[in-house]
Design an enzyme around this catalytic site. Structure first.
Site, mmCIF file in Angstrom:
data_model
loop_
_atom_site.group_PDB
_atom_site.id
_atom_site.type_symbol
_atom_site.label_atom_id
_atom_site.label_comp_id
_atom_site.label_asym_id
_atom_site.label_seq_id
_atom_site.Cartn_x
_atom_site.Cartn_y
_atom_site.Cartn_z
ATOM 1 N N ASN A 222 0.803 -1.214 0.000
ATOM 2 C CA ASN A 222 0.000 0.000 0.000
ATOM 3 C C ASN A 222 0.843 1.275 0.000
ATOM 4 O OD1 ASN A 222 0.414 -1.293 2.684
ATOM 5 N ND2 ASN A 222 -0.294 0.686 3.452
ATOM 6 N N SER B 161 -11.186 -4.512 -0.344
ATOM 7 C CA SER B 161 -12.075 -3.442 0.110
ATOM 8 C C SER B 161 -12.563 -2.659 -1.097
ATOM 9 C CB SER B 161 -11.351 -2.489 1.069
ATOM 10 O OG SER B 161 -11.141 -3.069 2.327
ATOM 11 N N GLN C 190 -4.883 -3.627 -2.360
ATOM 12 C CA GLN C 190 -4.389 -2.647 -3.335
ATOM 13 C C GLN C 190 -4.269 -3.225 -4.748
ATOM 14 O OE1 GLN C 190 -4.174 0.443 -2.770
ATOM 15 N NE2 GLN C 190 -4.139 0.560 -0.540
ATOM 16 N N CYS D 116 -3.828 4.340 7.512
ATOM 17 C CA CYS D 116 -4.180 3.763 8.807
ATOM 18 C C CYS D 116 -3.209 4.161 9.915
ATOM 19 C CB CYS D 116 -4.227 2.235 8.696
ATOM 20 S SG CYS D 116 -5.526 1.656 7.599
ATOM 21 N N THR E 47 -26.777 -7.350 10.339
ATOM 22 C CA THR E 47 -27.619 -6.917 9.231
ATOM 23 C C THR E 47 -26.768 -6.559 8.016
ATOM 24 O OG1 THR E 47 -29.228 -6.040 10.793
ATOM 25 C CG2 THR E 47 -29.376 -5.249 8.520
#
Length: 389
Positions: free
Chosen positions: A152, A200, A180, A322, A241
């Site tokens: 990353n 992601s 990535q 992060c 959910t």
């Protein structure tokens, strides 16, 4: 002046079509996907399964091998902690690398405190691992190899096909953080024998807060206990959910994968212009394979924090998003053998299909002006130029 966004490895702009695909599931078809007794719930459930199929098609997997999560960090915790728990009778040895994402390293550190043995592979000055080191590190009690595909911070690509083959030969599971990689370069899980993979959506122009795990279906099923318990969603792997709009958005983003050759052209243009116009500018890992959108550069005696202050209309990064609030030097660049001063003077620029040559030209002008201002006020730079340091 337009804002220049070069922080796409942190997050990318969501495509307009992705937003439009999501809106009905926020305002009209807003049913709970687990409430299949009525039509709004069934419609939401159908949309989720359609997104699962679209993601599986692009990865070369089957829909039953795809599990939705909130993103790569959750996926990493689920896999590392789950494998450690499920396979501790075989052993307590896990192999990873010093340049992995902090989500992997922090979880491995936690497991180390619980009695697991973690081997951290070294990298060379270009950020590459030695495959022979990996082969030698695998033991009879090794339960998992956890290695990312694309770094990353530097964009360096690990040879995941060769890594997968070694893990197959040694009969150890291979978990790949492809956060990535996915959306920037093709990947076919029918061709690459990765056992577990995470991603992601917000890295490839999808929404934030949604990701997925691929877990290969094998004759001897891979055992990963649930990290988030609750209902029986995702076959019991992750209760809670369903985030229907985000899942739909990820499915739409996946369908829109296009591997734009101009992104690499723009990155190379940026690096060439930067080195032409900025004295003592060096591109990290330029001599090895990288994802096409990432450039990590050292501008000698210009700290990235100072540079960012001088270019407020530009988004860049001093490393991983992060850990951007940390004052510690990048663990990735440190592992590549750089000293603290050069690490603190390194900045990451990550581009996307929305980046233009005009953006690069304007960026070079702003960076050149900022670097000149910083260096003119720096006695250290003057001493460096005079050969005193």
């Amino acid at each position: 002046m337009s804002f220049l966004y070069f922080d796409n490895n942190a997050t990318s702009r969501m495509d307009d079509e992705v937003l439009q695909a999501m809106l009905p599931y926020l305002q009209e078809t807003y049913g709970n996907a687990s409430s299949v007794q009525h039509k709004l719930g069934r419609a939401a459930n159908t949309a989720i399964e359609r997104a699962r199929i679209d993601l599986a098609d692009r990865l070369g997997s089957t829909p039953k091998e795809i599990y939705f999560t909130s993103g790569a960090t959750e996926s990493i915790s689920t896999v590392l902690k789950g494998i450690a728990q499920a396979y501790n009778r075989k052993g307590k040895h896990i192999i990873t690398c010093k340049t992995e994402h902090k989500a992997v390293l922090a979880t491995c550190e936690s497991l180390g405190k619980q009695g697991y043995e973690i081997t951290y592979l070294d990298v060379d000055a270009q950020g590459n691992i030695d495959l022979e080191d990996l082969r030698k590190a695998i033991r009879a009690d090794s339960i998992l190899v956890s290695l990312m595909s694309a770094n990353n911070e530097t964009g360096v690509l690990h040879p995941i096909e060769k890594i997968a083959n070694i893990c197959q030969e040694k009969d150890v599971l291979f978990f790949c953080d492809a956060t990535q990689h996915v959306g920037k370069l093709p990947i076919d899980l029918q061709e690459v024998a990765i056992d577990i993979l995470c991603l992601s959506a917000h890295k490839f122009h999808g929404p934030k807060g949604i990701g997925a795990l691929f877990i290969r279906r094998k004759s001897k099923p891979i055992q990963i206990p649930s990290l988030v318990t609750g209902g029986n969603q995702e076959h019991g792997l992750r209760g809670g959910t369903y985030a229907v709009p985000q899942i739909v958005g990820m499915g739409e983003a996946v369908k829109r994968f296009e591997f734009h050759s101009q992104i690499e052209t723009i990155r190379d243009y940026f690096e060439s212009e930067l080195q032409q116009h900025i004295e003592e500018a060096t591109v990290h890992a330029r001599g090895t394979l990288r994802i096409p959108n990432t450039s990590n550069v050292l501008i000698k005696h210009v700290r990235s924090t100072e540079l960012m202050t001088k270019v407020p209309e530009m988004a860049l990064s001093s490393g991983s998003a992060c850990v951007s609030g940390s004052r510690d030097p990048s663990h990735v660049l440190k592992a590549m053998g750089m000293d603290d001063e050069d690490v603190f003077c390194s900045s990451r620029f990550s581009f996307s299909k929305y980046t233009t040559n005009d953006d690069i030209d304007l960026a070079i002008q702003q960076i050149k002006r900022a670097v000149t201002q910083i260096r003119e006020a720096s006695p250290i730079w003057q001493m460096y130029k005079e050969g005193l340091i």
